[in-house]
Motif scaffolding. Structure first.
Motif, mmCIF file in Angstrom:
data_model
loop_
_atom_site.group_PDB
_atom_site.id
_atom_site.type_symbol
_atom_site.label_atom_id
_atom_site.label_comp_id
_atom_site.label_asym_id
_atom_site.label_seq_id
_atom_site.Cartn_x
_atom_site.Cartn_y
_atom_site.Cartn_z
ATOM 1 N N LEU A 47 0.853 -1.252 -0.304
ATOM 2 C CA LEU A 47 0.117 -0.020 0.109
ATOM 3 C C LEU A 47 1.225 1.083 -0.025
ATOM 4 O O LEU A 47 1.854 1.312 1.241
ATOM 5 N N LYS A 48 0.828 2.226 -0.713
ATOM 6 C CA LYS A 48 1.263 3.181 -1.185
ATOM 7 C C LYS A 48 0.190 4.411 -1.475
ATOM 8 O O LYS A 48 -0.380 4.236 -2.320
ATOM 9 N N SER A 49 1.095 5.982 -0.346
ATOM 10 C CA SER A 49 -0.081 6.656 -0.399
ATOM 11 C C SER A 49 0.411 7.058 -2.284
ATOM 12 O O SER A 49 1.357 7.241 -2.787
ATOM 13 N N GLY A 50 -0.772 7.674 -2.653
ATOM 14 C CA GLY A 50 -0.529 7.945 -4.186
ATOM 15 C C GLY A 50 0.025 9.899 -4.197
ATOM 16 O O GLY A 50 0.688 10.089 -5.411
ATOM 17 N N HIS A 51 0.541 10.667 -3.730
ATOM 18 C CA HIS A 51 1.314 11.959 -3.252
ATOM 19 C C HIS A 51 2.179 12.093 -2.409
ATOM 20 O O HIS A 51 2.401 13.434 -2.572
ATOM 21 N N GLU A 52 2.537 11.231 -2.455
ATOM 22 C CA GLU A 52 3.735 10.740 -0.986
ATOM 23 C C GLU A 52 5.492 10.386 -1.630
ATOM 24 O O GLU A 52 5.392 9.955 -2.975
ATOM 25 N N HIS A 53 5.383 11.151 -0.961
ATOM 26 C CA HIS A 53 7.609 10.431 -1.801
ATOM 27 C C HIS A 53 8.554 9.251 -0.356
ATOM 28 O O HIS A 53 7.883 10.089 0.747
ATOM 29 N N MET A 54 9.208 8.775 -1.460
ATOM 30 C CA MET A 54 10.367 9.157 0.174
ATOM 31 C C MET A 54 9.527 7.102 1.194
ATOM 32 O O MET A 54 9.325 7.271 2.244
ATOM 33 N N SER A 55 8.969 6.805 0.154
ATOM 34 C CA SER A 55 7.821 5.697 1.260
ATOM 35 C C SER A 55 7.204 6.167 2.267
ATOM 36 O O SER A 55 7.080 5.347 2.791
ATOM 37 N N ARG A 56 7.095 7.153 2.166
ATOM 38 C CA ARG A 56 5.959 7.450 3.343
ATOM 39 C C ARG A 56 4.750 6.949 3.823
ATOM 40 O O ARG A 56 4.374 6.777 2.582
ATOM 41 N N GLY A 57 4.391 5.944 4.423
ATOM 42 C CA GLY A 57 3.165 5.466 4.820
ATOM 43 C C GLY A 57 3.016 4.185 4.174
ATOM 44 O O GLY A 57 2.114 3.477 4.249
ATOM 45 N N LEU A 58 4.626 3.253 3.613
ATOM 46 C CA LEU A 58 4.221 2.410 2.898
ATOM 47 C C LEU A 58 4.381 0.822 3.951
ATOM 48 O O LEU A 58 4.270 1.154 5.138
ATOM 49 N N ARG A 59 3.143 0.384 3.661
ATOM 50 C CA ARG A 59 2.960 -0.204 4.084
ATOM 51 C C ARG A 59 2.691 -1.969 3.162
ATOM 52 O O ARG A 59 2.227 -2.342 1.754
ATOM 53 N N THR A 60 2.598 -3.461 3.970
ATOM 54 C CA THR A 60 3.121 -4.982 3.462
ATOM 55 C C THR A 60 2.018 -5.562 4.015
ATOM 56 O O THR A 60 1.755 -5.382 4.774
ATOM 57 N N VAL A 61 1.066 -6.221 3.483
ATOM 58 C CA VAL A 61 -0.013 -7.004 3.641
ATOM 59 C C VAL A 61 -0.129 -8.324 3.136
ATOM 60 O O VAL A 61 0.107 -8.735 1.433
ATOM 61 N N ASP A 62 0.265 -9.250 3.606
ATOM 62 C CA ASP A 62 -0.545 -10.299 2.929
ATOM 63 C C ASP A 62 -1.287 -10.852 2.550
ATOM 64 O O ASP A 62 -2.023 -12.093 1.520
ATOM 65 N N ASP A 63 -2.588 -10.821 3.651
ATOM 66 C CA ASP A 63 -4.265 -11.102 2.787
ATOM 67 C C ASP A 63 -5.124 -9.679 1.585
ATOM 68 O O ASP A 63 -4.440 -8.358 1.992
ATOM 69 N N ALA A 64 -5.440 -10.711 0.808
ATOM 70 C CA ALA A 64 -6.151 -9.211 -0.284
ATOM 71 C C ALA A 64 -7.275 -8.720 0.144
ATOM 72 O O ALA A 64 -6.999 -7.374 0.784
ATOM 73 N N GLN A 65 -8.074 -9.324 0.941
ATOM 74 C CA GLN A 65 -8.952 -8.236 1.954
ATOM 75 C C GLN A 65 -9.081 -7.548 2.899
ATOM 76 O O GLN A 65 -9.295 -6.514 3.111
ATOM 77 N N GLU A 66 -7.779 -8.193 3.456
ATOM 78 C CA GLU A 66 -7.291 -7.361 4.726
ATOM 79 C C GLU A 66 -6.270 -5.670 3.803
ATOM 80 O O GLU A 66 -6.820 -4.300 4.608
ATOM 81 N N ALA A 67 -6.100 -6.135 2.638
ATOM 82 C CA ALA A 67 -5.070 -5.088 1.961
ATOM 83 C C ALA A 67 -5.970 -4.327 1.621
ATOM 84 O O ALA A 67 -6.317 -2.453 1.851
ATOM 85 N N LEU A 68 -7.767 -4.410 1.261
ATOM 86 C CA LEU A 68 -8.171 -3.769 0.345
ATOM 87 C C LEU A 68 -8.869 -2.941 2.221
ATOM 88 O O LEU A 68 -9.455 -1.471 1.498
ATOM 89 N N ALA A 69 -9.262 -3.380 2.532
ATOM 90 C CA ALA A 69 -9.694 -2.356 3.969
ATOM 91 C C ALA A 69 -8.919 -1.672 4.044
ATOM 92 O O ALA A 69 -9.245 -0.185 4.751
ATOM 93 N N GLU A 70 -7.816 -2.039 4.192
ATOM 94 C CA GLU A 70 -6.604 -0.716 5.054
ATOM 95 C C GLU A 70 -6.593 0.248 4.110
ATOM 96 O O GLU A 70 -6.075 1.605 4.464
ATOM 97 N N ALA A 71 -6.614 -0.085 2.858
ATOM 98 C CA ALA A 71 -6.473 1.048 1.711
ATOM 99 C C ALA A 71 -7.529 2.267 1.949
ATOM 100 O O ALA A 71 -7.592 3.155 1.425
#
Length: 181
Positions: A47-71
């Protein structure tokens, strides 16, 4: 300038690069808490912010539904689009180029590989970039990988309308495909 605005917008710039044939990770853009994600895209996800730089707020998630909810949650909290993409495992490299006015010629600087103490293929987070721990070194590439990086960099430069200087973050997938991040 319009080019800077385009390149600062990960949503639009990825669409432009993909349309030009430059490989980008599969995924979606979640905005205002809205978005659907095809579960046919294999995880893990990033998951990445659409207008940020330097990996601000970058997160990794294994589960598709969890990733969508978090996004969806992050898009509302940050008030900007969130990229929910397939996380590409492999080397992370930096491809910097100096194109001429119309990109008919350019110089590609030595490609750098980011080495993370978390192991090859791990996400290079904001903390790793700002607090240290991840270090760049000259990438060891097969000649055909370098040619491929040059070809895709040129396509991206032309499509985005870049001139003077550009730097791309790229993941070299295990199958050798360079994905422009």
């Amino acid at each position: 300038s319009a080019v800077c605005a385009l390149c600062d917008d990960k949503v639009r710039s990825k669409e432009v690069m993909a349309k030009a044939g430059v490989p980008v990770p599969r995924g979606i853009f979640v905005e205002n808490g809205e978005g659907e994600f095809a579960t046919t895209v294999p995880g893990p996800y990033i998951l990445k912010s659409g207008h940020e730089h330097m990996s601000r707020g970058l997160r990794t998630v294994d589960d598709a539904q969890e990733a969508l909810a978090e996004a969806k949650k992050l898009s509302l909290e940050r008030r900007q689009p969130i990229l929910l993409e397939q996380f590409i495992t492999g080397k992370e490299v930096e491809v910097a180029c100096i194109p001429n006015e119309d990109a008919s010629a350019f110089m590609m600087l030595p490609v750098l590989e980011w080495i993370s103490p978390d192991g090859e293929g791990s996400a290079i987070t904001e903390e790793r970039k700002t607090l240290g721990g991840s270090t760049p070194r000259r990438a060891v590439l097969h000649p055909e990988q370098r040619v491929q990086l040059e070809q895709f960099a040129r396509a991206a430069i032309v499509a985005l309308g870049v001139r003077d200087y550009v730097r791309f973050d790229v993941r070299l997938a295990e199958d050798g495909t360079p994905y422009f991040l």
